[in-house]
Design a protein around this motif. Structure first.
Motif, PDB file in Angstrom:
ATOM      1  N   PHE A 673       0.832  -1.198   0.000  1.00 53.57           N
ATOM      2  CA  PHE A 673       0.000   0.000   0.000  1.00 53.57           C
ATOM      3  C   PHE A 673       0.876   1.261   0.000  1.00 53.57           C
ATOM      4  N   TYR A 676       2.064   1.997  -3.400  1.00 52.91           N
ATOM      5  CA  TYR A 676       0.991   2.653  -4.143  1.00 52.91           C
ATOM      6  C   TYR A 676       0.887   4.133  -3.760  1.00 52.91           C
ATOM      7  N   ARG A 700      -6.273  12.399   1.484  1.00 49.90           N
ATOM      8  CA  ARG A 700      -7.387  11.701   0.823  1.00 49.90           C
ATOM      9  C   ARG A 700      -7.135  10.197   0.767  1.00 49.90           C
ATOM     10  N   ILE A 701      -5.929   9.809   0.382  1.00 49.22           N
ATOM     11  CA  ILE A 701      -5.629   8.376   0.259  1.00 49.22           C
ATOM     12  C   ILE A 701      -5.704   7.690   1.613  1.00 49.22           C
ATOM     13  N   GLU A 704      -9.514   7.778   2.751  1.00 45.00           N
ATOM     14  CA  GLU A 704     -10.530   7.119   1.929  1.00 45.00           C
ATOM     15  C   GLU A 704     -10.164   5.684   1.554  1.00 45.00           C
ATOM     16  N   GLU A 705      -8.900   5.433   1.289  1.00 44.35           N
ATOM     17  CA  GLU A 705      -8.495   4.119   0.797  1.00 44.35           C
ATOM     18  C   GLU A 705      -7.837   3.247   1.864  1.00 44.35           C
ATOM     19  N   GLU A 708      -9.955   0.381   4.027  1.00 45.72           N
ATOM     20  CA  GLU A 708     -10.169  -0.946   3.440  1.00 45.72           C
ATOM     21  C   GLU A 708      -8.947  -1.840   3.655  1.00 45.72           C
TER      22      GLU A 708
END
Length: 817
Positions: A673, A676, A700-701, A704-705, A708
């Motif tokens: 991650f 990424y 934001r990443i 929001e991501e 998960e």
């Protein structure tokens, strides 16, 4: 309380009349200018109370506001304390910089931002510095916190209205008493007040101020100036006097002449005429007398003594006349090293305990140019030593904070003026490619310079010394020819060593491993294993069973999620701080120039990978998860041991391995991650985004991501840890514990797991799925395709008759039952 009746009347110190008890006066005593107490040095609490009578009003009025050198010294020290920002960080690099900084910490918001509605942090810090230097009691800062415990406001209290109260029970401090402007006394808990003072050597409730040592000089400077001003105002002395014959002058004419003796500065230096006897005439010179010169001498001495007490050279205050550039620079360096840095550290250390564990608070002095002077001098001296051939290039680069090249040329000593390497032994000449002597290569040409790249085909290193050098530098010596007696001795020593082999212990371990999950039939290791199993099986609970339920997995998953959420929240702040740090922005388009002469900007991109530092976060993830997973594993292992009657202590190695495996897999998943994340931020940077846009994309990443990823990692780690701990206990319980694979039997079950439904195998025998051995559901050693989002569990039982435990392998019917 009783102590309030003894609050000192601090204003009485310089008022007329007799001072009341429990006050101090600054006066002449025994030929010395000192601070003395009315009768001894003890107050009602048994402490010395040296600061009880210090009158801040007079100190400010007659010292700070009236004596120019006192004002200038305090202003010089205080302006740096207000101009330089404070920084908060953790860990230090070899260069003395923080490994991580936290610019958004609540403490920095008030110290560097807005301290209170009336003043900024810079204003508060300048007043704070002045109070520390002027107040014998020190300075007091009241902290206001939010309900969550965050510091939201700082207020500087008047030191003459704050009284520290010792604890009558023997503790150091009970509380502080603050008298408001309305005369109301407030009791402040010590946790609410930051008490900053330059400590007194004998009285812990008193500080030290330079005005004590400079007291005589302060008064002398003031009185000298006051005397001179008063003399000018009242003296009628002209610049010269002419005496004339007054016998021929009328009284009116004499009055007119005498009127010339008018006082005041308007008549300074005029020529006056007076009358003498008949026919007489004289001239009197009224030039400077010794008392006028005494004023200049006294004023000069007072200035030097005041500035010396504060540790501020006159050149630092702005007057560098009469000094060379080097002398002025040295005085400024001495001021920073011996005065200012200590003052700044005193203030920063007082607030450090509010920063948090492991945090350090300090002033950012990176913009103070004079502090670079010692490093510049060391580098200049090192360059001279290199030019003289006393040190190597690598040694200089290390001193300058640069990475070394670590090749033969940069490790050599280069002698002036040809900058040719001079070998001390023949082997060194060969290592440097010199065949014909110093300064010559094998081809007879001059040796390359220190920055020249190494050429292929360099002559081989010869001799035992060359071999030793190569090994010392970590280079392989396998292809280095070695000769001579030294090499022979080394070879003989190596030949005398016994050949490496597994040994008896290794053979026993290998034999035990080769036995698989069954009981070895031959060998000493097999007998020992069988004996150990025989002891363990005595504790088996016949007919007992154990399996983990949904509650075990849910609790474990929640604990891991909480730990990872906290870590990711901190990660966002740390990465943003690294992106905004001057060190990261230097040489990039994100650097903000300080002026036209600032050349520290550039066109290089930000090093996003270094800012994210995935490898460092991998270590932190493992360090964070291991304690959490260890508690989960221990709880599961205890439940399994109670149900199966197995030894909890004997399973500790297995549970520890399960925890480490689960944590490592989780860290590796998050590292992907991070890769990424680096790619996304690099893309934003290439697209032309500014620093705020980069930080916004980071937020934001992660917001929001990342959730998960956290949920998936937490579930996998929880399943692997719970099942791994249970399996470790089963393995330690005995070889005949049976494990049955059970699925949820719904449409989400993998075909491989569906095929394993109901399969029963002895402990230590893995389940075969698509050609892979799987020890238990969520096995971190198995492929992700067989473990990701797995919800299966194992049922353990020990209901085979105890007499058969060590004599045979379970029958197929028993395994399927």
């Amino acid at each position: 309380m009783a102590g309030r009746r003894f609050l000192p009347n601090l204003r009485s110190l310089f008022a007329g009349g007799t001072p009341p008890p429990e006050t101090k006066t600054i006066s002449w005593s025994g030929g010395a200018y000192s601070s003395t107490s009315y009768a001894g040095t003890s107050n009602i609490w048994g402490t010395e109370g040296r600061a009880d009578g210090w009158d801040m009003d007079r100190v400010v009025t007659e010292g700070y506001e009236r004596v120019v050198w006192v004002f200038k010294a305090i202003d010089t020290i205080g302006k740096h304390a207000s101009r330089l920002p404070l920084e908060l960080g953790a860990g230090l690099t070899e260069e003395g910089e923080f490994e991580e900084t936290f610019p958004d910490h609540p403490l920095l918001r008030v110290l560097n931002g807005q301290a209170n509605p009336l003043e900024t942090g810079a204003m508060l810090r300048k007043r704070l510095s002045a109070q520390v230097l002027l107040s014998k009691r020190g300075a007091f800062v009241e902290k206001t916190r939010s309900r969550a415990g965050t510091i939201t406001r700082l207020d500087l209290l008047p030191p003459d209205r704050v009284l520290p109260i010792p604890d009558p029970k023997g503790d150091y401090l009970s509380h502080f008493e603050f008298t408001t402007r309305e005369g109301v006394i407030r009791e402040l808990d010590p946790e609410r007040v930051v008490w900053i003072r330059d400590p007194h050597p004998t009285d812990p409730f008193s500080g030290v101020t330079p005005l004590e040592a400079a007291g005589i000089s302060v008064d002398l400077d003031h009185l000298s100036r006051l005397y001179n001003v008063t003399f000018i105002r009242n003296d009628a002395r002209p610049g010269g006097v002419i005496a004339v014959d007054a016998s021929s002058l009328s009284p009116q004419e004499m009055d007119r002449l005498e009127s010339r003796f008018l006082p005041g500065s308007d008549y300074a230096g005029h020529l006056s005429v007076i009358g003498t006897g008949p026919g007489g005439m004289a001239y009197v010179d009224t030039a400077a007398k010794p008392r006028d010169m005494n004023y200049e001498h006294a004023s000069q001495n007072a200035k030097l003594e005041i500035l010396a007490a504060f540790g501020v050279p006159e050149s630092v205050t702005g007057n560098a006349s009469g000094r060379t550039f080097d002398n002025a620079e040295q005085e400024e360096l001495g001021f920073w090293l011996h005065t200012e840095l200590g003052h700044l550290e005193l203030i920063a250390n007082a607030f450090e305990k509010d920063a948090g564990d492991g945090m350090r608070l300090r002033y950012d002095t990176s913009t103070v140019e004079v502090l670079e002077l010692p490093r510049r001098r060391r580098r200049a001296e090192a360059r001279e030593e290199w030019n003289a051939g006393l040190i190597s290039i690598d040694e200089y680069r290390k001193l300058a904070g640069l990475p070394s090249y670590a090749n033969p040329h940069t490790r050599a000593l280069w002698i002036s003026p040809q900058k040719a390497p001079v070998p001390l032994v023949p082997e060194d000449a060969a290592a440097l490619g010199i065949a014909g002597g110093p300064g010559q290569t094998a081809a007879g040409t001059a040796a390359p310079g220190p920055n020249a790249p190494l050429q292929p085909g360099a002559p081989a290193i010869e001799g035992a010394a060359a071999q030793a050098v190569a090994e010392a530098h970590g280079e392989s010596g396998a292809d280095v020819p070695v000769g001579g007696p030294a090499a022979a001795a080394i070879a003989e020593a190596r030949g005398s060593l016994p050949a490496p082999g597994p040994g008896a212990a290794a053979a026993a371990v290998e034999e035990a491993h080769a036995s698989g999950g069954g009981i070895p039939e031959e060998g000493q290791a097999a007998a020992a294993v069988a004996a150990a199993h025989g002891v363990q099986t005595k504790a088996l609970n016949t007919g007992s069973g154990f399996n983990v339920d949904d509650g075990d997995f849910d609790n474990a998953r929640s604990a891991v999620e909480a730990a990872l959420n906290a870590l990711f929240a901190r990660q966002e702040g740390v990465i943003a701080a690294r992106l905004r740090s001057p060190k990261a922005r230097k040489g990039t388009r994100f650097w903000l120039d300080d002026g036209p002469s600032d050349t520290r900007g550039g066109n290089s991109p930000l090093d996003i990978a270094r800012a994210v530092s995935a490898e460092k976060w991998r270590e932190e993830i493992i360090e964070t998860l291991v304690p959490v997973l260890n508690r989960i594993a221990q709880s599961t292992a205890k439940d399994a041991a109670d149900a199966l009657g197995g030894p909890l202590l004997g399973a500790s190695a297995g549970t520890g391995a399960a925890v480490l495996s689960a944590a490592s897999v989780a860290a590796e998943t998050i590292r992907v991650f991070h890769d990424y994340l680096v790619g996304a931020l690099d893309a934003e940077q290439i697209a032309g985004g500014d620093l705020d846009q980069l930080v916004a994309e980071l937020s934001r990443i992660l917001q929001e991501e990342a959730p998960e990823i956290i949920e998936r990692v937490a579930e996998s780690a929880a399943i692997a840890t719970v099942n791994g701990a249970a399996d470790a206990v089963a393995a330690a319980t005995g070889p005949m514990v049976l494990r049955t694979w059970h699925t949820r039997q719904d449409d989400r079950v993998r075909p491989a797991h569906e095929a394993a439904e109901g399969t029963t195998l002895p402990v230590n025998t893995p389940f075969q799925m698509e050609g892979w051995p799987v020890r238990f559901p969520g096995d971190p050693l198995a492929p992700l395709s067989l473990t990701r989002n797995c919800r299966c569990r194992l049922y353990y039982r020990t209901d085979i008759p105890g007499s058969a435990l060590l004599s045979r392998t379970p029958t197929p019917e028993e395994m399927s039952s």
